[in-house]
Design an enzyme around this catalytic site. Structure first.
Site, PDB file in Angstrom:
ATOM      1  N   ILE A  15      38.450 -11.104  -5.790  1.00  0.00           N
ATOM      2  CA  ILE A  15      37.717 -11.594  -4.527  1.00  0.00           C
ATOM      3  C   ILE A  15      36.366 -12.123  -5.082  1.00  0.00           C
ATOM      4  O   ILE A  15      35.563 -11.760  -5.851  1.00  0.00           O
ATOM      5  CB  ILE A  15      37.218 -10.594  -3.555  1.00  0.00           C
ATOM      6  CG1 ILE A  15      38.444  -9.621  -3.067  1.00  0.00           C
ATOM      7  CG2 ILE A  15      36.414 -10.766  -2.402  1.00  0.00           C
ATOM      8  CD1 ILE A  15      37.994  -8.249  -2.378  1.00  0.00           C
ATOM      9  N   VAL A  16      36.143 -13.425  -4.307  1.00  0.00           N
ATOM     10  CA  VAL A  16      34.865 -14.030  -4.766  1.00  0.00           C
ATOM     11  C   VAL A  16      34.093 -14.505  -3.466  1.00  0.00           C
ATOM     12  O   VAL A  16      34.751 -14.553  -2.614  1.00  0.00           O
ATOM     13  CB  VAL A  16      34.889 -15.388  -5.459  1.00  0.00           C
ATOM     14  CG1 VAL A  16      35.352 -15.129  -6.885  1.00  0.00           C
ATOM     15  CG2 VAL A  16      36.159 -16.079  -4.886  1.00  0.00           C
ATOM     16  N   ILE A 128      41.804 -14.932  -0.646  1.00  0.00           N
ATOM     17  CA  ILE A 128      41.057 -15.309  -1.913  1.00  0.00           C
ATOM     18  C   ILE A 128      39.552 -14.453  -1.601  1.00  0.00           C
ATOM     19  O   ILE A 128      39.115 -13.616  -2.581  1.00  0.00           O
ATOM     20  CB  ILE A 128      40.886 -16.635  -2.412  1.00  0.00           C
ATOM     21  CG1 ILE A 128      42.109 -17.412  -2.150  1.00  0.00           C
ATOM     22  CG2 ILE A 128      40.184 -16.835  -3.626  1.00  0.00           C
ATOM     23  CD1 ILE A 128      43.290 -16.600  -3.289  1.00  0.00           C
ATOM     24  N   GLU A 129      39.035 -14.510  -0.533  1.00  0.00           N
ATOM     25  CA  GLU A 129      37.606 -14.063  -0.294  1.00  0.00           C
ATOM     26  C   GLU A 129      37.678 -12.491  -0.539  1.00  0.00           C
ATOM     27  O   GLU A 129      36.735 -11.894  -1.082  1.00  0.00           O
ATOM     28  CB  GLU A 129      36.963 -14.623   0.945  1.00  0.00           C
ATOM     29  CG  GLU A 129      36.674 -16.022   0.906  1.00  0.00           C
ATOM     30  CD  GLU A 129      35.474 -16.158   0.107  1.00  0.00           C
ATOM     31  OE1 GLU A 129      34.898 -15.191  -0.246  1.00  0.00           O
ATOM     32  OE2 GLU A 129      35.359 -17.420  -0.395  1.00  0.00           O
ATOM     33  N   SER A 130      38.551 -11.686   0.480  1.00  0.00           N
ATOM     34  CA  SER A 130      38.540 -10.375   0.616  1.00  0.00           C
ATOM     35  C   SER A 130      39.583  -9.527   0.604  1.00  0.00           C
ATOM     36  O   SER A 130      39.711  -8.616   0.818  1.00  0.00           O
ATOM     37  CB  SER A 130      37.946 -10.320   2.134  1.00  0.00           C
ATOM     38  OG  SER A 130      38.505 -10.762   3.033  1.00  0.00           O
TER      39      SER A 130
END
Length: 425
Positions: A15-16, A128-130
């Site tokens: 995650i980013v 990708i985020e969370s």
């Protein structure tokens, strides 16, 4: 920024965070997608498959397949993308967990992306985020499916109060995230790879990297830019997931291609009387911080197939039923502003709750205040304590414990005070 989490047997950080700085201005109108080095129509092989099965996205049974037939970005042979593809393929259980988490949200997200005529790849960004965790909270204070920072949320008019955090609401956060992506697309002259990178690290850092390469006579495509490692891996993660889905090289467990959730508007402040019934909705309403006290929230999210019954339940909720509310006796030195501050409500809300026409209160007067539980305690962290241990002791979730105390970290400090809400039911 990375947010570490465990997914089944997988112990990998994926995650980013979203961008760190607010944009300078909103786009005047919705951008039109145009071809560029980072946006290329899918290859002829996919077109041939579609010709054999000429189904519209809405006619498919699976949301993942609805995404697949609309993928636009070209395949990439870059080593970073290939490395991420290899990782996905060696962790097949990862997509099982992703599909489980995404099931309530993906149809809504895909529909919103389509309605804006944006690349369908953007619907994969919460992966990708969370990892499609609506309650995700990072050490940089980014939160929700789209990992919006407080500054970005505020800029795009997402409400954040002590009672409601719209970043953890699928409807509010998706709107804001796509507004932000439209802005970045225009800011970077129609290059989606640059825009997606800027969502992760901030537009300033990407613009600086582009300017530096121009000055040195180098290419300014995404893979040629000098960016932080987390951002250098961010776009490849998205491209890898898209390529695996496009070529069906990995199983994405099916999610029904139908609306899974609905929203019911909420006006004023409500403390839901039937706690057991409303606890069924908690997983869909992470934005409601002090469940079941619904204050500042524009709506609640309910399962689509139960919309009518919950609508009736909400309509039958008596506005003057204060059985779940706390009763407060005014003391010497009290004022509406002091009481409101102590209980994290506004003076206006306090007056509305108590049907007060003026700011005048008297000693001994009884007021009602929102209270989400039977007991509110202040816990002082001791040596050896952990969030898991405290949450287990009081039979609450770690997510709520962190949310109540605005914690983005997993570690605790000895002597630190935590607020814990306990329900006897």
């Amino acid at each position: 920024m990375f947010l570490n989490r465990f997914l089944g047997l997988v112990v990998v950080s994926l995650i980013v965070t979203g961008c760190q700085t607010a944009p300078e201005s909103l786009p005047e109108k919705k951008p039109t997608i145009k071809a560029n080095p980072g946006t290329v129509v899918a290859e002829a092989k996919t077109a041939q498959v579609d010709a054999v099965t000429p189904l519209k996205p809405s006619e498919l049974d699976d949301v993942w397949q609805r995404i697949r037939i609309q993928l636009q970005f070209s395949d990439s042979s870059h080593p970073d993308v290939q490395k991420r593809i290899a990782w996905y393929l060696t962790h097949p259980n990862y997509m099982e967990e992703i599909s489980r988490r995404a099931a309530p949200y993906l149809y809504h997200i895909v529909t919103e992306v389509e309605n804006r005529d944006l690349p369908i790849e953007l619907a994969l960004m919460p992966l990708i985020e969370s990892d499609f965790d609506a309650s995700a909270y990072s050490h940089k204070h980014a939160s929700g499916l789209w990992q919006l920072t407080p500054s970005i949320a505020k800029y795009f008019k997402v409400k954040i109060t002590p009672w409601y955090d719209g970043r953890q609401d699928v409807v509010d956060s998706t709107r804001a995230a796509l507004d932000f992506m439209e802005y970045l697309y225009k800011r970077f002259d129609g290059d989606w790879y640059h825009a997606i990178a800027a969502y992760n690290i901030g537009e300033g850092r990407v613009l600086q990297a582009i300017a530096r390469n121009k000055k040195q006579g180098k290419s300014t495509d995404f893979f040629s830019l000098k960016l932080p490692s987390q951002t250098k891996q961010y776009v490849p993660k998205l491209l890898a997931a898209a390529q695996l889905l496009k070529h069906q090289k990995m199983i994405f467990p099916a999610i029904k291609n139908e609306q899974a959730i609905a929203t019911l508007p909420v006006t004023g402040a409500v403390i839901l009387a039937d706690k057991a019934k409303w606890q069924e909705l908690e997983e869909l309403n992470h934005g409601v911080i002090r469940y079941p006290a619904v204050i500042d929230a524009p709506h609640i999210v309910v399962p689509k197939d139960q919309q009518a019954s919950y609508q009736t339940l909400l309509a039958n909720q008596k506005s003057n039923d204060y059985s779940q509310w706390q009763h407060y006796t005014v003391k010497r030195g009290d004022s509406l502003s002091v009481i409101a501050k102590n209980y994290k409500v506004t003076v206006s809300q306090l007056k509305t709750f108590n049907n007060l026409k003026t700011n005048t209160i008297r000693i001994g007067q009884k007021l009602i205040l929102p209270q989400l539980a039977d007991q509110q305690i202040e816990y002082k962290v001791k040596s050896g304590d952990s969030l898991w241990k405290i949450a287990k002791q009081y039979k609450v979730s770690i997510t709520k414990l962190k949310q109540w105390n605005n914690l983005s970290r997993d570690s605790l400090r000895v002597g630190e005070k935590l607020t814990v809400f306990i329900s006897n039911s």
